[in-house]
Enzyme design. Structure first.
Site, PDB file in Angstrom:
ATOM      1  N   GLN A 211      -4.722  -1.488   9.386  1.00 48.77           N
ATOM      2  CA  GLN A 211      -4.639  -2.813   8.778  1.00 48.77           C
ATOM      3  C   GLN A 211      -5.264  -3.865   9.701  1.00 48.77           C
ATOM      4  OE1 GLN A 211      -3.665  -3.387   5.646  1.00 48.77           O
ATOM      5  NE2 GLN A 211      -4.040  -5.565   5.811  1.00 48.77           N
TER       6      GLN A 211
ATOM      7  N   ASP B 158     -11.047   2.747   3.683  1.00 47.38           N
ATOM      8  CA  ASP B 158     -11.331   1.318   3.541  1.00 47.38           C
ATOM      9  C   ASP B 158     -12.820   1.065   3.321  1.00 47.38           C
ATOM     10  OD1 ASP B 158      -9.277  -0.623   3.607  1.00 47.38           O
ATOM     11  OD2 ASP B 158      -8.838  -0.130   5.694  1.00 47.38           O
TER      12      ASP B 158
ATOM     13  N   LYS C  34       0.849  -1.205   0.000  1.00 43.59           N
ATOM     14  CA  LYS C  34       0.000   0.000   0.000  1.00 43.59           C
ATOM     15  C   LYS C  34       0.882   1.251   0.000  1.00 43.59           C
ATOM     16  CE  LYS C  34      -3.858  -2.427   2.072  1.00 43.59           C
ATOM     17  NZ  LYS C  34      -4.698  -2.754   3.224  1.00 43.59           N
TER      18      LYS C  34
END
Ligand code: GUN
Length: 279
Positions: free
Chosen positions: A96, A119, A52
């Site tokens: 995460q 997200d 990422k």
């Protein structure tokens, strides 16, 4: 012979488009900044976070990295998120998952400002998706829609079967396919007659979590198959939820593993980061 849907190529095309967007924003004096938080030392998570950050660098997005020890308390993590929520120079916040067991994942997701939730996991964004209002969409299913569109797969009126009902993939995938006017079935581990249901699918999305479970018996001749799974086999190679060798001669198009859905998730995360600046 099946056409392989090249997720790596399509994701690179998207990233190149986004790179231009970021240049335009920079010319307007606006920077895009993503805060990436990793708690603990899960090796798979470390790889995802690294990829990422690499994508951010490629596109010109600034990434702020917070790598916290596994013993970090829930309060410490929530405090960091609150600080980033209040920081106007930060546009996106990514925590995460999975988190260490002593931290309540739901609480963490709810603490991220919905306006920075790149997200698309916050209940406000999930609700917006369900009722067709603007908001951040979970990256993997959003990436799958993009893969289908850019591979000229029509969704409207098609029988779409999603195997898996997770909050991150299965459920939002079903809603997105419905938004594209597909006829959607969400199957899962308790579904009876799974093979028969899958065999109806013009578009089959496999997010089962079991290596090579989906064989030719599950596939309608000429179906489009999207494989969300990623597993490391004993020989060190990666495979998906679909047994590619077995189904290949039955499908019209299929995503490989690796190089199918995976790279798209990151491209859509980058898309969401830029959207959070554009508003
Ligand atoms: N863990 C597995 N997939 C994801 C994802 O898309 N986002 C985050 N934050 N964690 C994950």
């Amino acid at each position: 012979m099946a056409e392989l849907i090249d997720g790596k190529k399509i994701s690179t095309d998207i990233k190149d488009e986004l790179k231009e967007e970021v240049s335009k924003l920079k010319a307007e004096g606006r920077e895009v900044t993503l805060a990436v938080i990793l708690v603990g030392d899960d090796p798979a998570s470390a790889v995802y976070v690294k990829n990422k950050k690499k994508a951010c660098e490629y596109i010109g997005i600034k990434s702020l990295s917070y790598e916290l020890p596994a013993e970090t308390t829930e309060d410490e993590l929530l405090e960091l998120i609150e600080k980033l929520n209040g920081d106007d120079t930060v546009n996106g916040i990514l925590v995460q998952l999975p988190l260490p067991r002593h931290i309540d994942e739901k609480k963490v997701i709810r603490t991220i400002s919905p306006k920075k939730d790149v997200d698309g996991f916050h209940p406000e964004n999930v609700g917006a998706l369900l009722i067709g209002e603007p908001g951040f969409v979970s990256c993997t299913p959003a990436g799958i829609i993009e893969l289908l569109k850019r591979s000229n797969v029509e969704i409207e009126g098609k029988e779409c079967v999603v195997i898996g009902r997770s909050n991150i993939v299965g459920k939002p995938m079903g809603v997105l396919l419905l938004r594209e006017n597909g006829t959607v079935t969400i199957a899962h581990s308790r579904t009876k007659n799974l093979k028969e249901i899958c065999k109806r699918a013009d578009i089959l999305v496999a997010a089962v979590g079991k290596p090579k479970m989906i064989t030719a018996e599950y596939i309608k001749e000429g179906a489009v198959v999207i494989d969300v799974g990623i597993h490391r086999m004993d020989n060190g190679k990666l495979c998906g939820d679909v047994d590619l060798d077995d189904v290949e001669s039955h499908v019209s198009k299929i995503t490989p593993v690796p190089g199918g859905v995976g790279p798209m998730t990151i491209a859509m995360l980058m898309y969401n980061c830029i959207a959070s600046v554009r508003g």
